[in-house]
Design a protein around this motif. Sequence first.
Motif, mmCIF file in Angstrom:
data_model
loop_
_atom_site.group_PDB
_atom_site.id
_atom_site.type_symbol
_atom_site.label_atom_id
_atom_site.label_comp_id
_atom_site.label_asym_id
_atom_site.label_seq_id
_atom_site.Cartn_x
_atom_site.Cartn_y
_atom_site.Cartn_z
ATOM 1 N N HIS A 158 0.848 -1.197 0.000
ATOM 2 C CA HIS A 158 0.000 0.000 0.000
ATOM 3 C C HIS A 158 0.882 1.245 0.000
ATOM 4 N N GLU A 159 0.643 2.141 -0.959
ATOM 5 C CA GLU A 159 1.437 3.369 -1.061
ATOM 6 C C GLU A 159 0.538 4.591 -0.963
ATOM 7 N N LYS A 160 0.924 5.522 -0.097
ATOM 8 C CA LYS A 160 0.195 6.785 -0.007
ATOM 9 C C LYS A 160 0.490 7.626 -1.249
ATOM 10 N N GLU A 161 -0.438 8.452 -1.626
ATOM 11 C CA GLU A 161 -0.225 9.343 -2.751
ATOM 12 C C GLU A 161 0.766 10.434 -2.355
ATOM 13 N N VAL A 162 1.692 10.724 -3.264
ATOM 14 C CA VAL A 162 2.702 11.764 -3.025
ATOM 15 C C VAL A 162 2.519 12.866 -4.062
ATOM 16 N N GLU A 163 2.465 14.093 -3.589
ATOM 17 C CA GLU A 163 2.248 15.241 -4.469
ATOM 18 C C GLU A 163 3.484 16.129 -4.487
ATOM 19 N N LYS A 164 3.820 16.639 -5.670
ATOM 20 C CA LYS A 164 4.935 17.582 -5.780
ATOM 21 C C LYS A 164 4.412 18.998 -5.588
ATOM 22 N N VAL A 165 4.971 19.699 -4.597
ATOM 23 C CA VAL A 165 4.577 21.087 -4.325
ATOM 24 C C VAL A 165 5.831 21.950 -4.254
ATOM 25 N N ALA A 166 5.668 23.229 -4.475
ATOM 26 C CA ALA A 166 6.787 24.173 -4.378
ATOM 27 C C ALA A 166 6.807 24.791 -2.988
#
Length: 336
Positions: A51-59
């Motif tokens: 199970h992998e959590k969603e990862v978001e790219k942010v500045a």
Amino acid sequence: PRHLKAGQDVHMHFVPEDGGGMRFARMKIPLDSVKTLIVYRGAEGFSSKLHEKEVEKVARAQKTNIEVSLYGSAAKAGIPKSVVTEAIRIYSWNVDFQRDVRKGDGLEVLYDSFETDNGHVVKTGDILYAKLTLNGKELPLYRYEMADGRVGYFGADGQSLKRTLMTTPIDGARMSSGFGMRRHPVLGYSKMHKGMDFAAATGTPIYAAGDGVVEKAGRFSSYGKYVRIRHNSELKTAYAHMSKIKTRVGARVTQGQVIGYVGTTGRSTGPHLHYEVLKNGQQINPRSVNLPTGEKLTGQDMKKFKSEIKKIDERYARLVADQKYADGQKEKKHYN
């Protein structure tokens, strides 16, 4: 199982059986902040899933004024150590962080951060913009991908700060001995010191000072574990007393690439890097080498770069303003 470590959590789930005992049903092992391994018993035996959590790219935009040390002040301001290390690497072609950085100087950074939905930082990415202020002089740099796919960091005028050789091929080290006559710490008499020594902890990464080809890598006389790189027909650099070498003879290396780690092999009284610059086969003072700066953007690259600068400056200003507002709201809530 070989990768399990002492102190790592393992969650076991058992269910009651008809005979009064307990039956294993499921096991869950958090591998890191993103991945969790689940093993469970089904009708046809055991199965597993990741199970992998969603990862978001942010500045993220941060800035700090240096009080005692760059790393300490940055940590206090919430700038990740990996971002500070990368900023030092980017500026190390022109800045000696041991001598040039003083109390009152500052650092601004805009960088990519990869985060889960609960705000946990999984890793940091590229620095998009940085501005180092030294004694009132501002040195802004912008990340830019050129038309041919190469990526570099350039000043607002389109000039790269990258030079033929880095000023210091190691991060956060103290220069313990300069080039010139000195009393040798082991031999006990005055002897010409044909390089620069940087005191650092064993295992500190050592970088290739410039692009080139490795012509020696291994034990060499009193130098201990030693690497020498040929950069062009005139210039070579040498690195001595390593604890470990991470390259080989004939390998082509790029500027900033890790080629080994600080140690105390050979004739040495403690862990440090002995660094030499050789011109036409003779050791010279590394600080006396007049090195040309890197390329300058022109034509369509320069036009596009100017447009990117405007976007990055606006983005940085907006994020800093948002951060100030968020901090103000936290303070207000705490006061109430």
